[in-house]
Structure formats: C-alpha cells, structure tokens
Design a protein around this motif. Structure first.
Motif, PDB file in Angstrom:
ATOM      1  N   SER A 249       0.823  -1.212   0.000  1.00  0.00           N
ATOM      2  CA  SER A 249       0.000   0.000   0.000  1.00  0.00           C
ATOM      3  C   SER A 249       0.857   1.262   0.000  1.00  0.00           C
ATOM      4  O   SER A 249       0.511   2.252  -0.666  1.00  0.00           O
ATOM      5  CB  SER A 249      -0.960  -0.005   1.201  1.00  0.00           C
ATOM      6  OG  SER A 249      -0.246  -0.024   2.417  1.00  0.00           O
ATOM      7  N   LEU A 278      -8.215   5.065  -3.240  1.00  0.00           N
ATOM      8  CA  LEU A 278      -7.677   3.838  -2.662  1.00  0.00           C
ATOM      9  C   LEU A 278      -8.180   3.660  -1.228  1.00  0.00           C
ATOM     10  O   LEU A 278      -8.585   2.569  -0.815  1.00  0.00           O
ATOM     11  CB  LEU A 278      -6.148   3.901  -2.692  1.00  0.00           C
ATOM     12  CG  LEU A 278      -5.363   2.609  -2.512  1.00  0.00           C
ATOM     13  CD1 LEU A 278      -5.580   1.667  -3.688  1.00  0.00           C
ATOM     14  CD2 LEU A 278      -3.878   2.924  -2.359  1.00  0.00           C
ATOM     15  N   GLY A 339      -8.427  -0.918  -3.119  1.00  0.00           N
ATOM     16  CA  GLY A 339      -8.549  -0.634  -1.694  1.00  0.00           C
ATOM     17  C   GLY A 339      -9.564  -1.529  -1.011  1.00  0.00           C
ATOM     18  O   GLY A 339      -9.372  -1.935   0.139  1.00  0.00           O
TER      19      GLY A 339
END
Length: 420
Positions: A249, A278, A339
């Motif tokens: 991430s 996201l 996400g």
C-alpha cells in the motif's frame, strides 16, 4: 445460561462504546494530521522535482518503528495505556510545531526531522491504542470494533490526503509565503492541540504487566519476539500478512503521486483524489470484513484479498498505459476496487494480532508486528527510487499488481498446509 452470557456481552459493548468514542477521536485527529502534513510535503517535493524526498520521508517515518517498537510495546504493557496516549500526544504537538516552521520556510531538513518525530510518536502510540481494543470489547466484537476504527482512521486519511492538495492550491490572498503553505502550517498545529485535549478522554485501565523488564536492546528485542512467534504459526502468518499489506500500500501511494503529477499531468488536488480513492475502497473492504470474518474464521479471505488487490492495481497501471476517454474516472474505480480488497485482507489480520496474545503480551506482540511492518515500509522507501528511476509510474503499478497476485498464490499454498 447462553441468554445471560449474550446479555452480559451486550452490556459490555454498550459500556465500551462510550469510551471508544474518545479513543477513536484521538486516533482520528492524529492520523489526519500525519497524513495531511505528509501528503502536503510529498506533493511539494514532487512539484519541485525532488522525487527522492518521497523515499527519504518514507524511510524516516519508518525508522522509529524499527529502532523503538520494542519500547512502545513495553510502555503499553508496563503503564496504563491512557498515560502513554496523553504523553505521546504532547510529543505529536511538538513535532507539528517543528513541521509548521519547516513548511513555512521550506527547510527540508526541518521538515524531514518532523517526519521522524511523527514516526516516533506513532511508534509509541500504536501498541497502547490497539492493545486497548480487546480490553474494551468482548472477543467476538473485536473484529467489528476494528472495522469501525479502520473506517474512522481511513476517513481521517482520506480527509488528510484530499485536503492537503486543496490546501496547497488555495490562493485566497497574496502573501510572501504561498498562502496554501500557511494554511497547512496553521492547520497541523491547531489539530495537534485538539489531539492533546481529546487524549484526556481516553479510558484508563491498570497496566497489564507491571513487572516486564525494559527492552534495552531495542530492534534485537523485536527480532527475538518475532522469532518466538514460531510457536504460534497462525499468529506469525497474521504478522507477515500485516507487513505485506503495508509494504504494497505504501509503494502504491508513492507511485500514485508520480503517476498523477508527472505522467498524467494532474493538479495536486486531483492527484490527491487518486490516493483518496484507494482509501475509500479500504473503508468498503473493512465493512465487508466485519460481516464475513470472525476471530475463529478469517484466513479464507486472505488469498482472495491479495489477488484482488493485485488484479486491480495491474488494471490501473494498464489503463494509464492504454489511455483513452474517461481515463481518470476509470482509474478511480480501479483504485477503489484495489482498496476494497485491501480492507478485506487487513481487518481480520489486525483483529487476530490484537486478540491472540495474552493480556500481558499484547503490547509486545503488536510492537513486534509494527517492527516488521515498518521494516517492510522502510524497504518500500528504498525500492521506490529504483522503480521511479527505471519505469514509468504505470508500469510500476503493474509490477505491484503482479507481486500482490503472486503473494495471494503463496498465501493460498501456505493455508493448504493446514496451518490453522
């Protein structure tokens, strides 16, 4: 007897909810401030052609977790968590004062020093706050509490990252220092002060292990704690999955900034919206995880979550490479989907790490998990300049997607060994 047990559990949830609000508010303000300031300096650095600052900032934020995670775990186990939280919020306020001066004067050493202090306060803050969730709620409710907290913190991240770009673009009046930078500097100090005030409302419970010795060896102590997790393979898997998520991430956010500003030529505010999409997806995934997982049943979502992240990130990179109409909207959709799979992957892992250890070891285990996660984030900071120097951002996004898809396959193979 079962009905009486359910009634007791509901009463505990109602009792905990009021105390959870103060904790969530404190966490919200801290997370917002961290991401608002960090996104502002990253956008300023990329706009100035200083792409390497992104990597430096990531490394400096991660370094305290590597050096001092064991100390944060010791504080969480040795002292009442409320005392730890209040003390750390004062440290955050000091960091924001330094950062405000740095962003007003564009003094990069000062700004980066503030990033290091942000990392230090998060290092000491995390075990105390995350360890208090299973102290407040019954075990069966911890996953839902984490989903709510993830929703709260993700909203804080969203607002911080989105408003950073808009704040920098503000030009309400003519000033010697760009007006947007003045707004950012004033905002971080004011919010830091609010965070200090909110921390006094956090619930206090006696320390879990008042006799634990101080971990003088720091990182070596964290490594020993990780090695000891071999005795609990499922907990070790959760810790590794947690680290994998933050590695991917973070790299994705760094790539998104260069993708938006440089490859697509977007404004700071529109680039921030890419990162925000996201995080919006993480909210959706967190809520889904609260519905379909529990403390005793959670590993089944890991391969799908990792593979879904990979396919979505690869699709986002491919979309930019191909081009075409409606590209920005489709890119937002791909990132929301990435996400969502990420939130589905992360929440049950986080909950298991909080619940599995004994009462006197929660801080230690959470600190060890933070140590590994931020070691991976430090590695991400090192890898980003290599990706940025050799590939277009869209290609880097596709590489991240392929890596996540491969990780999903590896996790699936590990689970087939009947680790649980």
């Amino acid at each position: 007897m079962k009905q009486q047990s359910n009634q007791t559990e509901r009463e505990q949830v109602r009792w905990a909810r009021k105390r959870f609000i103060a904790m969530a508010g404190t966490y919200f303000l801290g997370v917002f401030n961290d991401n608002f300031f960090k996104q502002a300096i990253l956008l300023l650095a990329v706009a100035a052609g200083l792409n390497q600052i992104q990597g430096y900032a990531t490394e400096l934020f991660s370094l305290p977790f590597i050096l001092f995670s064991a100390w944060g775990g010791w504080l969480a186990d040795r002292f009442a968590k409320r005392r730890v939280v209040i003390g750390v919020k004062f440290l955050e306020l000091m960091a924001m004062l330094i950062g405000a001066y740095g962003i007003l004067t564009m003094n990069w050493p000062c700004v980066l020093s503030m990033v290091f202090l942000m990392g230090l306060q998060s290092t000491l803050f995390g075990p105390a706050l995350n360890g208090s969730i299973p102290e407040l709620y019954p075990r069966n409710f911890v996953t839902r509490a984490n989903a709510v907290l993830k929703l709260v913190t993700t909203v804080a991240i969203l607002l911080g990252m989105a408003l950073a770009g808009f704040a920098l673009d503000l030009q309400l009046m003519s000033t010697s220092i760009p007006f947007g930078r003045i707004v950012v500097a004033c905002a971080v100090v004011c919010i830091g002060l609010l965070g200090v005030l909110a921390s006094f409302g956090v619930y206090s419970r006696p320390a879990g292990n008042t006799h634990v010795s101080f971990p003088w060896s720091g990182p070596l102590h964290s490594i020993r704690d990780l090695v000891k997790l071999k005795k609990d393979p499922l907990l070790l898997l959760a810790v590794f999955c947690d680290s994998f998520f933050y590695f991917v991430s973070l790299l994705a956010v760094l790539v998104i900034n260069t993708l938006g500003l440089q490859q697509l030529g977007l404004s700071a505010s529109r680039t921030s919206l890419l990162a925000v999409s996201l995080m919006v997806g993480v909210c959706f995934g967190a809520l889904a995880a609260a519905k379909i997982t529990s403390h005793s049943r959670w590993t089944h979502v890991l391969p799908w979550g990792s593979a879904g992240m990979g396919i979505s990130l690869a699709a986002a990179g491919g979309l930019v490479t191909v081009g075409g109409g409606g590209q920005f909207l489709l890119l937002l959709c791909c990132l929301v989907l990435a996400g969502s799979f990420g939130g589905l992957f992360l929440i049950p892992v986080t909950s298991f790490i909080q619940v599995r250890p004994g009462a006197g070891d929660k801080g230690k285990v959470i600190a060890a998990a933070n140590f590994l996660a931020f070691s991976c984030m430090l590695l991400a900071g090192r890898l980003f300049p290599l990706l940025d120097g050799h590939f277009q951002p869209a290609v880097s996004m596709q590489i991240l997607g392929a890596f996540s898809l491969l990780a999903g396959l590896v996790i699936s193979l590990v689970l087939k060994l009947k680790l649980s």
